[in-house]
Design a protein around this motif. Structure first.
Motif, PDB file in Angstrom:
ATOM      1  N   ILE A  24     -12.874  10.742   0.242  1.00 21.67           N
ATOM      2  CA  ILE A  24     -12.136   9.547   0.684  1.00 21.67           C
ATOM      3  C   ILE A  24     -11.027   9.261  -0.322  1.00 21.67           C
ATOM      4  CG2 ILE A  24     -12.332   7.102   1.302  1.00 21.67           C
ATOM      5  CD1 ILE A  24     -15.408   7.578   1.464  1.00 21.67           C
ATOM      6  N   ALA A  25      -9.834   8.949   0.168  1.00 16.68           N
ATOM      7  CA  ALA A  25      -8.760   8.452  -0.710  1.00 16.68           C
ATOM      8  C   ALA A  25      -8.622   6.956  -0.457  1.00 16.68           C
ATOM      9  CB  ALA A  25      -7.448   9.161  -0.407  1.00 16.68           C
ATOM     10  N   LYS A  26      -8.536   6.203  -1.532  1.00 16.14           N
ATOM     11  CA  LYS A  26      -8.326   4.746  -1.395  1.00 16.14           C
ATOM     12  C   LYS A  26      -6.972   4.398  -2.006  1.00 16.14           C
ATOM     13  CE  LYS A  26     -10.615   1.468  -3.759  1.00 16.14           C
ATOM     14  NZ  LYS A  26     -11.485   0.321  -4.139  1.00 16.14           N
ATOM     15  N   ILE A  27      -6.117   3.788  -1.203  1.00 19.67           N
ATOM     16  CA  ILE A  27      -4.778   3.414  -1.646  1.00 19.67           C
ATOM     17  C   ILE A  27      -4.712   1.887  -1.637  1.00 19.67           C
ATOM     18  CG2 ILE A  27      -2.309   3.605  -1.161  1.00 19.67           C
ATOM     19  CD1 ILE A  27      -2.947   6.251   0.340  1.00 19.67           C
ATOM     20  N   THR A  28      -4.456   1.319  -2.804  1.00 22.84           N
ATOM     21  CA  THR A  28      -4.510  -0.138  -2.961  1.00 22.84           C
ATOM     22  C   THR A  28      -3.132  -0.681  -3.328  1.00 22.84           C
ATOM     23  OG1 THR A  28      -6.781   0.086  -3.790  1.00 22.84           O
ATOM     24  CG2 THR A  28      -5.664  -2.012  -4.216  1.00 22.84           C
ATOM     25  N   ILE A  29      -2.625  -1.596  -2.537  1.00 20.47           N
ATOM     26  CA  ILE A  29      -1.375  -2.277  -2.903  1.00 20.47           C
ATOM     27  C   ILE A  29      -1.731  -3.250  -4.024  1.00 20.47           C
ATOM     28  CG2 ILE A  29       0.560  -3.690  -2.092  1.00 20.47           C
ATOM     29  CD1 ILE A  29      -0.168  -2.772   0.779  1.00 20.47           C
ATOM     30  N   ASN A  30      -1.031  -3.125  -5.150  1.00 19.78           N
ATOM     31  CA  ASN A  30      -1.470  -3.835  -6.351  1.00 19.78           C
ATOM     32  C   ASN A  30      -0.417  -4.825  -6.853  1.00 19.78           C
ATOM     33  OD1 ASN A  30      -3.105  -4.497  -8.515  1.00 19.78           O
ATOM     34  ND2 ASN A  30      -2.404  -2.781  -9.780  1.00 19.78           N
ATOM     35  N   ARG A  31      -0.160  -5.846  -6.039  1.00 20.54           N
ATOM     36  CA  ARG A  31       0.754  -6.926  -6.445  1.00 20.54           C
ATOM     37  C   ARG A  31       0.086  -8.271  -6.094  1.00 20.54           C
ATOM     38  NH1 ARG A  31       6.231  -7.122  -4.442  1.00 20.54           N
ATOM     39  NH2 ARG A  31       6.881  -7.558  -6.576  1.00 20.54           N
ATOM     40  N   PRO A  32      -1.117  -8.488  -6.621  1.00 26.03           N
ATOM     41  CA  PRO A  32      -1.886  -9.664  -6.174  1.00 26.03           C
ATOM     42  C   PRO A  32      -1.175 -10.985  -6.441  1.00 26.03           C
ATOM     43  CG  PRO A  32      -2.912  -8.624  -8.103  1.00 26.03           C
ATOM     44  CD  PRO A  32      -1.832  -7.704  -7.638  1.00 26.03           C
ATOM     45  N   GLU A  33      -0.283 -11.014  -7.453  1.00 26.71           N
ATOM     46  CA  GLU A  33       0.423 -12.263  -7.769  1.00 26.71           C
ATOM     47  C   GLU A  33       1.353 -12.673  -6.627  1.00 26.71           C
ATOM     48  OE1 GLU A  33       0.852  -9.341  -9.146  1.00 26.71           O
ATOM     49  OE2 GLU A  33       2.986  -8.862  -8.987  1.00 26.71           O
ATOM     50  N   ARG A  34       1.670 -11.743  -5.722  1.00 22.57           N
ATOM     51  CA  ARG A  34       2.480 -12.057  -4.534  1.00 22.57           C
ATOM     52  C   ARG A  34       1.702 -11.747  -3.260  1.00 22.57           C
ATOM     53  NH1 ARG A  34       8.813 -11.075  -6.275  1.00 22.57           N
ATOM     54  NH2 ARG A  34       8.546 -12.228  -8.213  1.00 22.57           N
ATOM     55  N   HIS A  35       0.400 -11.914  -3.321  1.00 25.60           N
ATOM     56  CA  HIS A  35      -0.474 -11.593  -2.186  1.00 25.60           C
ATOM     57  C   HIS A  35      -0.193 -10.178  -1.665  1.00 25.60           C
ATOM     58  CE1 HIS A  35      -2.642 -15.222  -2.117  1.00 25.60           C
ATOM     59  NE2 HIS A  35      -1.872 -15.969  -1.341  1.00 25.60           N
TER      60      HIS A  35
END
Ligand code: S0N
Length: 279
Positions: A24-35
């Motif tokens: 499995i590949a997991k791709i995470t958008i990582n800009r939590p400060e801007r949701h």
């Protein structure tokens, strides 16, 4: 959310995280400060990561998600939206030219011949929700909220964001979602067909990994052909082009096609009469 699998991180990225484990590949958008809103750099990195996952024959299923439990993605980053699109840090932006490069990512997700699961905790809004709609399956946490904001913030997605949404939830519901810009909770999204299942936030990754594992036990070629077939209906000629290409790939794998290749290389006539003319 506790991790249920031993993710191995790889690659150098600023806006995303790329991890793999057990096929499995997991791709995470990582800009939590801007949701987890996306900017051009985010989209370039997502395109690179999806391309790596596509080419990695150890990877059979891809998970797209957002960092933290407050948002999957809140769409285009409105704080760097210029006069004609989103402004990056690159040469194009230095000429004052904006980008709308999320469209390339939407097509990439649709065309990628492996299942893509969207794992949603918190907000799935605007262009973020369009990405969710483009994914093959969606697993939502019970804190997820879905919606389109375009007519409220001066944008719209007349492509997959409109007609693929309509295909997913029905025409009347799609119009309601876009015209009124309301937000819908996870259970409402499930009832309208936008989400496959809803689980407690604490179980989100466990459930998503379970769905991925079940698909990994299935025939990869069969999954590829089913994804292509389902998407071909709504992607018209472009979808058929991909589906036809897959048919060619399968034909290449047959002895019949290999006889044609071998005969050319051997400078002889092909002996196609040894293959059946199937009913
Ligand atoms: C998600 C919302 C409802 C959450 O509200 P909440 O919980 O009150 O949080 P906030 O305080 O509002 O947010 C927390 C921080 O995050 C920042 N932030 C949130 N969303 C964005 C965003 N999209 N861009 C930039 N920043 C964002 C907040 O500003 C806050 O930070 P601080 O406190 O520092 O200011 C709420 O946040 C909300 O409504 N967000 C905006 C949702 C939105 O309108 N998204 C954009 C919609 N449009 C698109 O996505 C473009 C579509 C598109 O990409 C496209 C379509 C077709 C063709 C091309 C394109 C293209 O543009 O490429």
């Amino acid at each position: 959310m506790s991790s249920v699998i031993d993710w191995q991180r790889s690659g150098e990225y600023s806006d995303i995280i790329y991890e793999t484990a057990e096929g499995i590949a997991k791709i995470t958008i990582n800009r939590p400060e801007r949701h987890n809103a996306f900017r051009p750099q985010t989209l370039f990195e997502l395109e690179r990561a999806f391309s790596i996952a596509r080419d990695d024959s150890d990877v059979g299923v891809i998970i797209l998600t957002g960092a933290g439990d407050q948002a999957f993605c809140s769409g285009g980053d409105q704080k760097i939206r210029g006069e004609d699109g989103y402004m990056g840090d690159d040469a194009v932006a230095k000429q004052g030219i904006g980008r709308l490069n999320v469209l390339d990512l939407q097509v990439q997700i649709r065309r990628l011949p492996k299942p893509v699961i969207c794992m949603v905790a918190g907000w799935s809004i605007g262009g973020g929700n369009v990405l969710q709609v483009c994914c093959d399956l969606t697993i939502a946490a019970d804190n997820a909220r879905f919606g389109q904001t375009g007519p409220q913030v001066g944008s719209f997605d007349g492509g997959y964001g409109s007609w693929l949404l309509a295909e997913t939830v029905g025409l009347k519901k799609a119009r309601e979602i876009w015209y009124l810009c309301r937000q819908y909770d996870a259970e409402e999204a499930r009832q309208m067909g936008m989400v496959n299942t809803v689980v407690p936030l604490a179980d989100l990754e466990k459930e998503t990994v379970q769905w991925a594992r079940e698909m990994l036990a299935k025939s990869p070629l069969a999954l590829r052909m089913v994804k292509g077939a389902i998407n071909a209906v709504s992607d018209g000629a472009a979808g058929m082009q991909q589906f036809a290409g897959d048919a060619t790939m399968l034909y290449y794998m047959s002895e019949e096609a290999q006889e044609g290749r071998d005969a050319f290389k051997d400078k002889r006539s092909p002996e196609f009469d040894k293959f059946p003319r199937r009913p």
